[in-house]
Structure formats: structure tokens, C-alpha cells
Design an enzyme around this catalytic site. Structure first.
Site, PDB file in Angstrom:
ATOM      1  N   ASN A  22       7.615  10.696  22.061  1.00 47.61           N
ATOM      2  CA  ASN A  22       6.858  10.678  23.320  1.00 47.61           C
ATOM      3  C   ASN A  22       6.969  11.968  24.124  1.00 47.61           C
ATOM      4  OD1 ASN A  22       9.622   9.428  23.622  1.00 47.61           O
ATOM      5  ND2 ASN A  22       9.150   9.803  25.779  1.00 47.61           N
ATOM      6  N   GLY A  26       9.414  15.960  19.468  1.00 49.68           N
ATOM      7  CA  GLY A  26       8.845  14.809  18.779  1.00 49.68           C
ATOM      8  C   GLY A  26       7.356  14.683  19.001  1.00 49.68           C
ATOM      9  N   TYR A 171      28.301  16.588  22.495  1.00 53.16           N
ATOM     10  CA  TYR A 171      26.969  16.939  21.986  1.00 53.16           C
ATOM     11  C   TYR A 171      27.092  17.718  20.683  1.00 53.16           C
ATOM     12  CZ  TYR A 171      22.307  19.005  21.722  1.00 53.16           C
ATOM     13  OH  TYR A 171      21.055  19.395  21.302  1.00 53.16           O
TER      14      TYR A 171
END
Length: 303
Positions: A22, A26, A171
Site C-alpha cells: 500500500n 511495495g 532493526y
């Protein structure tokens, strides 16, 4: 000549599933594949986000766009989404594990795992295992990692950051885990004689919603200033998506490679094979992470 979206082969008759479709990388990956005729499953955290992505992409898409609710922070949602894909589509050609979160304050997933490890690694690990049969005989799995993987370390003694949590270390750990999974999966595929390819890619420094989301979550003025000063180093999300598109579609994309931007420091530019993070090549680490991941996913799903 640099490799661009114009070099993507005709994708008519092929089906791709993209997580985090979205926004950012991507969305641009979905746009490029749909424009070349692919049927694209827009796997997003909520059906509303997936529908919004479909509405944005619909005008230029030559292939079908299918919204799918799939929340990587909830392994039950991952399982439901995978079952839905299997029931409705029956096959896949491309699985692009793109979605991610970056450096938030410590949060937990639905199953109680540290959020970055859960979303960036465990959710994708579970999704890949469940969809792998649909990718036979010649599909591809693309694992979207990051340059942060070069600085990552798998803290087996504190995977969930319970004793000490550093957002950026967590991360980097999750992005190294993506690379490790890509290499270990490829080795396991080769042992079984499968022709499915497992390939890793990273976007360099690309402007996406990850940076402002991270700044907002952490409330770090210093981090916000750093991003403003670094802005000239960033490339667009469309450029950042090229390495994963190359890994997904180029005929000469090779397993065990790590594709990223080809400019200085691999921060921006057109796709090329980059140096693999040395920590990802350690066989003992790869096998141990695989076992731990199988156990965590199995416990969560009762299998």
C-alpha cells in the site's frame, strides 16, 4: 545500460504477492508488475489499506489487482491470508516479502514477540513456509532486506530485546535475519531439487513512509534533523524498488546474491549485485535461526 522497469519481462499469466503493497517500495513494486500484466495480490495490514492501493493502481494496471488483509504482526492473520491465497488462487509465481517496520520504541506483536523481529522476520518466515508449495516449480521468493544488515547481529540470548532494547540494533538484527533466511532457504531448496529461487535485495536509501513513521514514533528531533541533512542522498521509492524488481523478474538474477543500488556505497542508483553481509554466510547461525524461527512460529500456530 542500466536496468529499469522497461526491462521487466512480460508478466501476463503470472501472479505476484507483495507484502506492504500500500505504500513506498511495495506500492511501486506492485505498480511496475501490474503495468507489465501481472496479477498482483496486494497484501496489507488491513483490507482498507489494500483497497486504497488498488484504487491508486487501477488506472494503469494491465493485470488484476487483488486486495488481501494480512497483518505480519499477527501470525494467525498470516496463516489466514496464506490459506485464502491457496484456496482462491492455487498458485504463485512471485512472493515479495517487502513489508517492514523500522526502529520504533519497543512494542510486541500479537504473539508477544518484539515487533521488528515479528514483522520483518517471523511474519515473512511463516508466510514463506505456507506459500512455498504454491511457488513450485519455478517461482521466486524475494526477501527485502536493508543495508542495515551489514551491521546486524542475531542476539540469540535476547532475540526479543527483553533485557536490553536498542531500536536500531533490533532493526539491523531483523534485516540480517532476512538475508540469513534467503540464503538458508535457497540451500534447503537445492537439497530437495526444487527450482524455486530465493533471492535477497535492498533499496539503499529510498524515500518511503518508514523514515517519518520512525521519527514520529520515537519523537527524536535529532533523528529528524539527520534525515533532513541526508535528504540529498535519498532516491525515490520507485528507484529503491528496482533491486527487488530485478530479483523478482530478471532472467539472470541469481540465488545467493544480494541486489541493491549500484552507486557509491550502494545507497542509490540502478540495480547490481552487492557484497553479501559476512554474518549471513555463517552456516551455524543460519541453521540455528531457522530452528528457532520454526519453533516460535510452530508454538504460535499450534503446529
Amino acid at each position: 545500460m542500466p536496468w529499469t522497469c522497461a526491462d521487466i519481462p512480460d508478466q501476463r499469466g503470472r501472479t505476484a504477492l507483495i507484502t506492504g503493497a500500500n505504500s513506498g517500495l511495495g506500492l511501486e513494486t506492485a505498480r511496475a508488475l501490474a503495468q507489465r500484466g501481472a496479477r498482483v495480490v496486494l497484501a496489507c495490514r488491513s483490507l482498507e489499506r489494500a483497497e486504497q492501493a488498488r484504487a491508486e493502481l487501477q488506472a494503469d494496471a494491465c493485470g488484476e489487482l487483488i486486495p488481501l488483509e494480512l497483518d505480519l504482526a499477527d501470525l494467525q492473520s498470516v496463516q489466514r491470508g496464506a490459506h485464502q491465497v491457496a484456496d482462491q488462487l492455487g498458485r504463485l509465481d512471485l512472493l515479495i516479502n517487502n513489508a517492514g517496520v523500522m526502529a520504533p520504541p519497543r512494542q510486541l506483536s500479537a504473539q508477544g514477540h518484539e515487533l521488528q523481529f515479528a514483522v520483518n522476520h517471523l511474519g515473512h518466515f511463516a508466510l514463506t513456509q505456507q506459500l512455498l508449495p504454491l511457488l513450485e516449480p519455478e517461482g521466486r521468493v524475494v526477501h527485502v532486506s536493508s543495508g542495515a544488515a551489514y551491521f546486524g547481529r542475531i542476539a540469540f540470548d535476547d532475540l526479543q530485546g527483553e533485557r536490553r532494547y536498542d531500536a536500531w540494533a533490533a532493526y539491523a538484527q531483523s534485516k540480517l535475519a532476512n538475508l540469513i533466511t534467503a540464503l538458508e532457504l535457497q540451500e534447503r531448496l537445492e537439497v530437495t531439487g526444487s527450482s524455486v529461487r530465493s533471492i535477497a535485495a535492498h533499496p539503499g536509501l529510498a524515500r518511503t513512509n518508514l523514515q517519518p513513521t520512525s521519527v514520529a514514533a520515537r519523537g527524536s528531533r535529532l533523528e529528524a534533523l539527520a534525515y533532513r541533512l541526508m535528504d540529498p542522498l535519498f532516491q525515490s521509492a520507485a528507484m529503491g524498488a528496482l533491486p527487488q524488481l530485478y530479483a523478482a523478474t530478471a532472467a539472470d538474477a541469481q540465488p545467493n546474491a544480494f541486489y541493491g543500488p549500484g552507486g557509491p556505497g550502494n545507497l542509490k542508483g540502478y540495480p547490481k549485485a552487492c557484497r553479501m553481509a559476512p554474518a549471513a554466510r555463517d552456516a551455524a547461525t543460519r541453521q540455528r535461526l531457522w530452528r528457532v524461527s520454526e519453533e516460535l512460529v510452530g508454538n504460535a500456530l499450534g503446529s
